[in-house]
Design a protein around this motif. Structure first.
Motif, PDB file in Angstrom:
ATOM      1  N   LEU A  49      32.174  41.451  46.630  1.00 29.05           N
ATOM      2  CA  LEU A  49      32.536  40.035  46.650  1.00 29.05           C
ATOM      3  C   LEU A  49      33.327  39.662  45.398  1.00 29.05           C
ATOM      4  CD1 LEU A  49      31.794  37.967  48.881  1.00 29.05           C
ATOM      5  CD2 LEU A  49      30.068  37.065  47.339  1.00 29.05           C
ATOM      6  N   PHE A  50      32.925  40.188  44.252  1.00 25.80           N
ATOM      7  CA  PHE A  50      33.631  39.924  43.006  1.00 25.80           C
ATOM      8  C   PHE A  50      35.014  40.577  43.005  1.00 25.80           C
ATOM      9  CE2 PHE A  50      29.701  38.326  41.347  1.00 25.80           C
ATOM     10  CZ  PHE A  50      30.050  37.545  40.256  1.00 25.80           C
ATOM     11  N   TYR A  51      35.078  41.829  43.452  1.00 24.88           N
ATOM     12  CA  TYR A  51      36.370  42.525  43.451  1.00 24.88           C
ATOM     13  C   TYR A  51      37.359  41.861  44.402  1.00 24.88           C
ATOM     14  CZ  TYR A  51      34.309  46.312  40.734  1.00 24.88           C
ATOM     15  OH  TYR A  51      33.714  47.042  39.739  1.00 24.88           O
ATOM     16  N   ASN A  52      36.874  41.405  45.564  1.00 23.19           N
ATOM     17  CA  ASN A  52      37.760  40.724  46.515  1.00 23.19           C
ATOM     18  C   ASN A  52      38.221  39.373  45.984  1.00 23.19           C
ATOM     19  OD1 ASN A  52      37.479  42.815  48.343  1.00 23.19           O
ATOM     20  ND2 ASN A  52      35.828  41.828  49.490  1.00 23.19           N
ATOM     21  N   SER A  53      37.359  38.709  45.198  1.00 20.14           N
ATOM     22  CA  SER A  53      37.665  37.366  44.706  1.00 20.14           C
ATOM     23  C   SER A  53      38.596  37.392  43.494  1.00 20.14           C
ATOM     24  CB  SER A  53      36.378  36.628  44.348  1.00 20.14           C
ATOM     25  OG  SER A  53      35.528  36.519  45.465  1.00 20.14           O
ATOM     26  N   TYR A  54      38.375  38.361  42.600  1.00 20.37           N
ATOM     27  CA  TYR A  54      39.096  38.355  41.317  1.00 20.37           C
ATOM     28  C   TYR A  54      39.975  39.578  41.111  1.00 20.37           C
ATOM     29  CZ  TYR A  54      35.417  34.914  40.461  1.00 20.37           C
ATOM     30  OH  TYR A  54      34.571  33.843  40.557  1.00 20.37           O
ATOM     31  N   GLY A  55      40.080  40.445  42.126  1.00 22.57           N
ATOM     32  CA  GLY A  55      40.844  41.680  41.981  1.00 22.57           C
ATOM     33  C   GLY A  55      42.308  41.465  41.633  1.00 22.57           C
ATOM     34  N   GLU A  56      42.901  40.386  42.152  1.00 22.01           N
ATOM     35  CA  GLU A  56      44.312  40.114  41.884  1.00 22.01           C
ATOM     36  C   GLU A  56      44.524  39.294  40.620  1.00 22.01           C
ATOM     37  OE1 GLU A  56      45.975  38.295  45.287  1.00 22.01           O
ATOM     38  OE2 GLU A  56      45.648  40.024  46.620  1.00 22.01           O
ATOM     39  N   GLN A  57      43.443  38.773  40.040  1.00 21.45           N
ATOM     40  CA  GLN A  57      43.572  37.922  38.860  1.00 21.45           C
ATOM     41  C   GLN A  57      43.128  38.623  37.579  1.00 21.45           C
ATOM     42  OE1 GLN A  57      41.473  34.206  39.661  1.00 21.45           O
ATOM     43  NE2 GLN A  57      41.765  34.487  41.852  1.00 21.45           N
ATOM     44  N   LEU A  58      42.156  39.525  37.681  1.00 24.91           N
ATOM     45  CA  LEU A  58      41.584  40.165  36.505  1.00 24.91           C
ATOM     46  C   LEU A  58      41.668  41.685  36.629  1.00 24.91           C
ATOM     47  CD1 LEU A  58      38.311  38.028  36.209  1.00 24.91           C
ATOM     48  CD2 LEU A  58      40.445  37.681  34.956  1.00 24.91           C
ATOM     49  N   ALA A  59      41.648  42.342  35.474  1.00 22.50           N
ATOM     50  CA  ALA A  59      41.662  43.801  35.453  1.00 22.50           C
ATOM     51  C   ALA A  59      40.322  44.343  35.935  1.00 22.50           C
ATOM     52  CB  ALA A  59      41.947  44.299  34.035  1.00 22.50           C
ATOM     53  N   PHE A  60      40.344  45.598  36.400  1.00 20.67           N
ATOM     54  CA  PHE A  60      39.141  46.234  36.916  1.00 20.67           C
ATOM     55  C   PHE A  60      38.040  46.255  35.867  1.00 20.67           C
ATOM     56  CE2 PHE A  60      36.493  49.976  37.624  1.00 20.67           C
ATOM     57  CZ  PHE A  60      36.140  49.823  38.949  1.00 20.67           C
ATOM     58  N   GLU A  61      38.404  46.549  34.622  1.00 12.85           N
ATOM     59  CA  GLU A  61      37.425  46.621  33.535  1.00 12.85           C
ATOM     60  C   GLU A  61      36.792  45.260  33.273  1.00 12.85           C
ATOM     61  OE1 GLU A  61      40.465  47.737  33.419  1.00 12.85           O
ATOM     62  OE2 GLU A  61      40.168  49.925  33.403  1.00 12.85           O
ATOM     63  N   ARG A  62      37.591  44.211  33.366  1.00 12.29           N
ATOM     64  CA  ARG A  62      37.085  42.862  33.139  1.00 12.29           C
ATOM     65  C   ARG A  62      36.061  42.476  34.207  1.00 12.29           C
ATOM     66  NH1 ARG A  62      34.972  39.222  30.090  1.00 12.29           N
ATOM     67  NH2 ARG A  62      35.412  37.065  30.716  1.00 12.29           N
ATOM     68  N   ILE A  63      36.327  42.839  35.458  1.00 12.11           N
ATOM     69  CA  ILE A  63      35.385  42.542  36.535  1.00 12.11           C
ATOM     70  C   ILE A  63      34.088  43.318  36.328  1.00 12.11           C
ATOM     71  CG2 ILE A  63      35.000  42.679  39.023  1.00 12.11           C
ATOM     72  CD1 ILE A  63      37.971  42.346  39.437  1.00 12.11           C
ATOM     73  N   GLU A  64      34.201  44.559  35.885  1.00 17.46           N
ATOM     74  CA  GLU A  64      33.004  45.349  35.604  1.00 17.46           C
ATOM     75  C   GLU A  64      32.170  44.718  34.499  1.00 17.46           C
ATOM     76  OE1 GLU A  64      34.177  49.421  34.815  1.00 17.46           O
ATOM     77  OE2 GLU A  64      33.372  49.984  36.773  1.00 17.46           O
ATOM     78  N   GLN A  65      32.834  44.179  33.478  1.00  9.56           N
ATOM     79  CA  GLN A  65      32.125  43.491  32.406  1.00  9.56           C
ATOM     80  C   GLN A  65      31.380  42.273  32.944  1.00  9.56           C
ATOM     81  OE1 GLN A  65      35.008  42.558  29.392  1.00  9.56           O
ATOM     82  NE2 GLN A  65      35.223  44.685  28.700  1.00  9.56           N
ATOM     83  N   MET A  66      32.010  41.512  33.818  1.00  8.71           N
ATOM     84  CA  MET A  66      31.367  40.343  34.420  1.00  8.71           C
ATOM     85  C   MET A  66      30.118  40.751  35.193  1.00  8.71           C
ATOM     86  SD  MET A  66      34.758  38.326  35.807  1.00  8.71           S
ATOM     87  CE  MET A  66      33.791  37.191  36.791  1.00  8.71           C
ATOM     88  N   LEU A  67      30.214  41.838  35.957  1.00  8.51           N
ATOM     89  CA  LEU A  67      29.075  42.307  36.741  1.00  8.51           C
ATOM     90  C   LEU A  67      27.945  42.793  35.844  1.00  8.51           C
ATOM     91  CD1 LEU A  67      30.983  44.230  39.572  1.00  8.51           C
ATOM     92  CD2 LEU A  67      29.743  42.069  39.791  1.00  8.51           C
ATOM     93  N   ASN A  68      28.300  43.446  34.748  1.00 10.75           N
ATOM     94  CA  ASN A  68      27.278  43.929  33.815  1.00 10.75           C
ATOM     95  C   ASN A  68      26.546  42.770  33.141  1.00 10.75           C
ATOM     96  OD1 ASN A  68      27.829  46.643  34.317  1.00 10.75           O
ATOM     97  ND2 ASN A  68      29.385  46.763  32.706  1.00 10.75           N
ATOM     98  N   VAL A  69      27.305  41.753  32.754  1.00 10.76           N
ATOM     99  CA  VAL A  69      26.693  40.576  32.131  1.00 10.76           C
ATOM    100  C   VAL A  69      25.779  39.877  33.119  1.00 10.76           C
ATOM    101  CG1 VAL A  69      27.154  38.282  31.187  1.00 10.76           C
ATOM    102  CG2 VAL A  69      28.537  40.226  30.455  1.00 10.76           C
ATOM    103  N   GLN A  70      26.244  39.758  34.367  1.00 12.75           N
ATOM    104  CA  GLN A  70      25.417  39.106  35.392  1.00 12.75           C
ATOM    105  C   GLN A  70      24.125  39.879  35.617  1.00 12.75           C
ATOM    106  OE1 GLN A  70      27.217  37.747  39.219  1.00 12.75           O
ATOM    107  NE2 GLN A  70      25.694  39.056  40.157  1.00 12.75           N
ATOM    108  N   ALA A  71      24.202  41.212  35.631  1.00 15.09           N
ATOM    109  CA  ALA A  71      23.005  42.029  35.836  1.00 15.09           C
ATOM    110  C   ALA A  71      22.020  41.869  34.679  1.00 15.09           C
ATOM    111  CB  ALA A  71      23.403  43.490  36.002  1.00 15.09           C
ATOM    112  N   LYS A  72      22.543  41.812  33.443  1.00 12.98           N
ATOM    113  CA  LYS A  72      21.678  41.694  32.275  1.00 12.98           C
ATOM    114  C   LYS A  72      20.997  40.331  32.191  1.00 12.98           C
ATOM    115  CE  LYS A  72      24.234  45.002  29.401  1.00 12.98           C
ATOM    116  NZ  LYS A  72      25.052  45.183  28.184  1.00 12.98           N
ATOM    117  N   LEU A  73      21.676  39.297  32.698  1.00 13.91           N
ATOM    118  CA  LEU A  73      21.141  37.943  32.586  1.00 13.91           C
ATOM    119  C   LEU A  73      20.457  37.464  33.871  1.00 13.91           C
ATOM    120  CD1 LEU A  73      24.044  36.161  30.648  1.00 13.91           C
ATOM    121  CD2 LEU A  73      21.917  37.104  29.733  1.00 13.91           C
TER     122      LEU A  73
END
Length: 228
Positions: A49-73
């Protein structure tokens, strides 16, 4: 021994309003909200869902960082469940207490709190039903699809793009669960006061209904002026 002969002639089985302690009901409701939160995080908000939503706006690494932060919090949402449930119960109870005082009804805060607590079961079960419906019956491609899901409210009956911003949130609030919640409050206040359904519907409408209206107007103001 036959229990029928040991009961008083006027014995009456405990009603829903009298069954269980307030703490038991509060824990049950928090557990239901925690379960729906877990299901939402585990199965609805997927990585795809995140990759489909932000794949064209953000870099792959940035999306991974968002997912990691969400998992930690993710644990934070569970911690605040009792706090938010308690605040909501307090506000609704105060509204009904104010309505009772206005109508000269001698109903204490603690008894009204018990009614509001049990009525909250409607929304707790509603959150579980919604997340299960999303998990098994709705195909989500982007975050926007999730934000646009309002099948259980009036908002789901109207095309999103054709509505003025003023009407979006009110139509979202008027839902199947909100209607059931009001009915539950009316029946509970009937049980406490011994008054008729119409009288209690009027009391709930001018107390809880007024409080809900103020809340909706505040949200509309914030959305229109702060872009929330």
């Amino acid at each position: 021994m036959d229990t029928q002969h040991t009961r008083a002639p006027n014995y009456k089985a405990p009603s829903l309003w009298e069954t269980g302690s307030n703490w038991q009901w509060f824990v049950l409701i928090c557990l239901l909200y925690a379960y729906s939160t877990y299901m939402h995080q585990a199965f609805v908000i997927s990585d795809a869902l995140f990759y489909n939503s932000y794949g064209e706006q953000l870099a792959f690494e940035r999306i991974e960082q968002m997912l990691n932060v969400q998992a930690k919090l993710s644990w934070v949402s569970y911690v605040f469940i009792p706090f938010f449930v308690g605040i909501k119960l307090l506000l609704v109870s105060l509204c009904l207490v104010g309505g009772s005082i206005w109508d000269s009804l001698k109903v204490g805060f603690r008894r009204i709190w018990s009614i509001v607590l049990r009525a909250e079961l409607i929304f707790a079960l509603g959150s579980v039903c919604t997340v299960l419906f999303l998990t098994f019956f709705v195909e989500l491609s982007t975050i926007e699809d999730l934000q646009g899901f309002h099948h259980f409210s009036l908002k789901g009956l109207f095309p999103f793009e054709d509505l003025n911003a003023w009407y979006l949130y009110p139509l979202q609030v008027v839902s199947l669960f909100e209607i059931l919640y009001v009915i539950f409050l009316v029946k509970g206040m009937q049980a406490l006061s011994g008054k008729g359904a119409y009288v209690m519907l009027e009391l709930v409408g001018k107390s809880y209904g007024l409080g809900l209206l103020i809340w909706v107007l505040m949200v509309i103001f914030l959305k229109l002026n702060l872009g929330l």
